[in-house]
Design a protein around this motif. Structure first.
Motif, short mmCIF file in Angstrom:
data_model
loop_
_atom_site.label_atom_id
_atom_site.label_comp_id
_atom_site.label_asym_id
_atom_site.label_seq_id
_atom_site.Cartn_x
_atom_site.Cartn_y
_atom_site.Cartn_z
N ARG A 42 21.84 -0.99 5.17
CA ARG A 42 22.86 -2.03 5.01
C ARG A 42 24.17 -1.63 5.68
N LYS A 43 24.55 -0.37 5.54
CA LYS A 43 25.78 0.12 6.16
C LYS A 43 25.73 0.03 7.68
N GLN A 44 24.51 0.09 8.22
CA GLN A 44 24.36 0.04 9.68
C GLN A 44 24.01 -1.36 10.18
N GLY A 45 24.17 -2.36 9.28
CA GLY A 45 24.03 -3.74 9.72
C GLY A 45 22.62 -4.28 9.78
N PHE A 46 21.67 -3.62 9.14
CA PHE A 46 20.29 -4.11 9.13
C PHE A 46 20.18 -5.35 8.24
N SER A 47 19.40 -6.32 8.65
CA SER A 47 18.99 -7.38 7.74
C SER A 47 17.76 -6.87 6.98
N ARG A 48 17.33 -7.60 5.94
CA ARG A 48 16.24 -7.11 5.10
C ARG A 48 15.19 -8.19 4.89
N GLU A 49 13.93 -7.81 5.04
CA GLU A 49 12.82 -8.71 4.79
C GLU A 49 11.82 -8.01 3.88
N VAL A 50 11.39 -8.71 2.84
CA VAL A 50 10.48 -8.12 1.85
C VAL A 50 9.10 -8.77 1.97
N MET A 51 8.06 -7.94 2.01
CA MET A 51 6.68 -8.42 2.04
C MET A 51 5.90 -7.81 0.88
N HIS A 52 5.06 -8.62 0.24
CA HIS A 52 4.24 -8.16 -0.87
C HIS A 52 2.77 -8.14 -0.44
N VAL A 53 2.14 -6.97 -0.51
CA VAL A 53 0.73 -6.86 -0.14
C VAL A 53 -0.12 -7.26 -1.34
N GLU A 54 -0.68 -8.44 -1.27
CA GLU A 54 -1.53 -8.97 -2.33
C GLU A 54 -2.85 -9.41 -1.72
N THR A 55 -3.76 -9.87 -2.55
CA THR A 55 -5.04 -10.36 -2.05
C THR A 55 -4.83 -11.45 -1.01
N GLY A 56 -5.44 -11.28 0.14
CA GLY A 56 -5.29 -12.27 1.20
C GLY A 56 -4.09 -12.06 2.10
N PHE A 57 -3.36 -10.96 1.91
CA PHE A 57 -2.19 -10.71 2.75
C PHE A 57 -2.59 -10.63 4.22
N ASP A 58 -1.83 -11.28 5.07
CA ASP A 58 -2.10 -11.31 6.51
C ASP A 58 -1.30 -10.20 7.18
N TRP A 59 -2.00 -9.14 7.58
CA TRP A 59 -1.32 -7.99 8.15
C TRP A 59 -0.70 -8.27 9.51
N GLU A 79 10.64 -4.26 4.18
CA GLU A 79 10.24 -3.60 2.93
C GLU A 79 8.85 -4.09 2.55
N LEU A 80 7.89 -3.20 2.62
CA LEU A 80 6.49 -3.55 2.37
C LEU A 80 6.09 -2.99 1.01
N ARG A 81 5.89 -3.87 0.05
CA ARG A 81 5.55 -3.43 -1.31
C ARG A 81 4.04 -3.49 -1.49
N MET A 82 3.44 -2.30 -1.58
CA MET A 82 1.99 -2.17 -1.63
C MET A 82 1.63 -1.29 -2.83
N PRO A 83 1.63 -1.86 -4.04
CA PRO A 83 1.49 -1.06 -5.26
C PRO A 83 0.31 -0.09 -5.29
N ASN A 84 -0.87 -0.56 -4.89
CA ASN A 84 -2.05 0.31 -5.04
C ASN A 84 -2.22 1.31 -3.90
N GLY A 85 -1.42 1.19 -2.86
CA GLY A 85 -1.49 2.14 -1.76
C GLY A 85 -2.76 2.08 -0.96
N LYS A 86 -3.48 0.97 -1.07
CA LYS A 86 -4.75 0.83 -0.34
C LYS A 86 -4.71 -0.42 0.53
N PRO A 87 -4.36 -0.25 1.80
CA PRO A 87 -4.23 -1.41 2.68
C PRO A 87 -5.56 -1.99 3.16
N GLY A 88 -6.65 -1.27 2.95
CA GLY A 88 -7.94 -1.73 3.47
C GLY A 88 -8.05 -1.46 4.96
#
Length: 339
Positions: A42-59, A79-88
């Motif tokens: 944020r201090k360096q001017g980045f914008s932020r996008e959040v993605m949730h890895v759920e069933t059917g997520f399009d990589w 920001e890629l939120r992948m709770p189970n740590g298993k991307p397949g």
């Protein structure tokens, strides 16, 4: 590269890496590491996008986002939120491709719960480590907690006596979030140059949160007082005696097998390897084997069977009283064992 949570701030001061993967079951440490990365972006001017890895997520969305220019900034934190740590398979290929083409214009922050060892040996994980950094947030154990608390107190301009730190550690053990909250309370509560045990008694609630595996390790270490305190904490939290007994019985069977092999002349290290004792648990297991002999462990196994019958209503005994006796004896107390 691999970073410990306490190395994150120092590493960020050298500049942002293109990829971070933060994992662990210690939510406070995971949150603080992620917050530090977010703040620097944020201090360096980045914008932020959040993605949730759920069933059917399009990589393909991850790769497309990395390639797209942000409407609000030239640089982007994904920001890629992948709770189970298993991307397949598809996710693993996408992350591998991302790591191979990581751009300095973006930062990818992957957030996972505790990862299994098999996940950290995958191609995608190793490529992320090579292109950026992995940060695994392990729980702070009882031995490390006093030092961690002392450092936290220093961060907010407080000092405490050894007794005060020990008392605070006992009251917040297994609950780092409560530890931080209590330290903040102390900052507001006292003007003393050095916080003493009386101040802790007056200001700090008992927020210890225990788990059965911590209880087992504490007993194996020979910490009778600590293990019995944890047992009472688990009881107060509503834990079922059968669940505690399962963990204790499993450990007793392993110890008994180890002790029998050692008595037959086998080396301790070889026995532990044959029994597949984890490296992190070899020290506590050795401690118990130095203290307990085969006959004692066989008696404890019989007592565990007795408790099992008590829990299931086949005996009239109080199962919690018997569990207390079992834990105390495992930790080194010389108590009479009835069976």
């Amino acid at each position: 590269m691999r970073l410990r949570p306490d190395q994150v701030q120092q590493n960020l001061a050298k500049g942002l890496l293109p990829i971070y993967i933060v994992s662990g079951d210690e939510s406070l440490l995971v949150q603080e590491c992620c917050d530090a990365i977010r703040l620097n972006c944020r201090k360096q001017g980045f914008s932020r996008e959040v993605m949730h890895v759920e069933t059917g997520f399009d990589w393909s969305e991850l790769l497309a986002s990395a390639a797209a220019m942000s409407l609000f900034a030239e640089r982007k934190l994904i920001e890629l939120r992948m709770p189970n740590g298993k991307p397949g398979d598809a996710g693993g290929k996408a992350l591998t491709e991302y790591a191979a083409n990581a751009s300095a214009d973006n930062v990818l922050l992957i957030i996972c719960n505790k990862l299994e060892g098999s996940s950290t040996r995958t191609k995608w994980y190793k490529n992320i480590e090579a292109a950026g950094a992995s940060i695994q947030c392990w729980p702070i154990d009882a031995k490390q907690l006093p030092r961690w608390i002392s450092n936290r107190l220093n961060m907010v301009g407080l000092r405490a006596s050894d007794d005060a730190i020990k008392m605070l550690a006992e009251r917040v053990e297994g609950n780092l979030l409560a530890a931080v909250q209590e330290i903040e309370k102390l900052r507001l509560y006292t003007n003393a140059d050095v916080i003493d045990a009386d101040t802790i008694t007056a200001a700090v609630a008992d927020n210890a949160r225990y788990d059965v595996f911590g209880l087992v390790d504490r007993a194996l270490e020979g910490d009778r007082k600590g293990s019995l305190r944890m047992l009472q904490g688990l009881k107060a939290e509503g834990s079922e005696p059968l669940g505690l007994l399962w963990a204790l019985s499993r450990e007793l069977r392993t110890l008994c097998q180890c002790a029998e092999q050692i008595e037959q002349g086998n080396g301790v290290d070889r026995v532990l390897q044959n029994q597949r004792v984890w490296d992190k648990r070899k020290a506590v297991t050795k401690s118990a084997l130095q203290r307990l002999r085969v006959k004692q462990l066989q008696q404890l196994v019989k007592m565990a069977n007795h408790i099992d019958q008590s829990v299931k209503g086949m005996r009239p005994d109080n199962s919690w009283d018997l569990l207390e006796q079992l834990v105390a004896t495992l930790a080194g107390a010389k108590l009479a064992i009835k069976h």
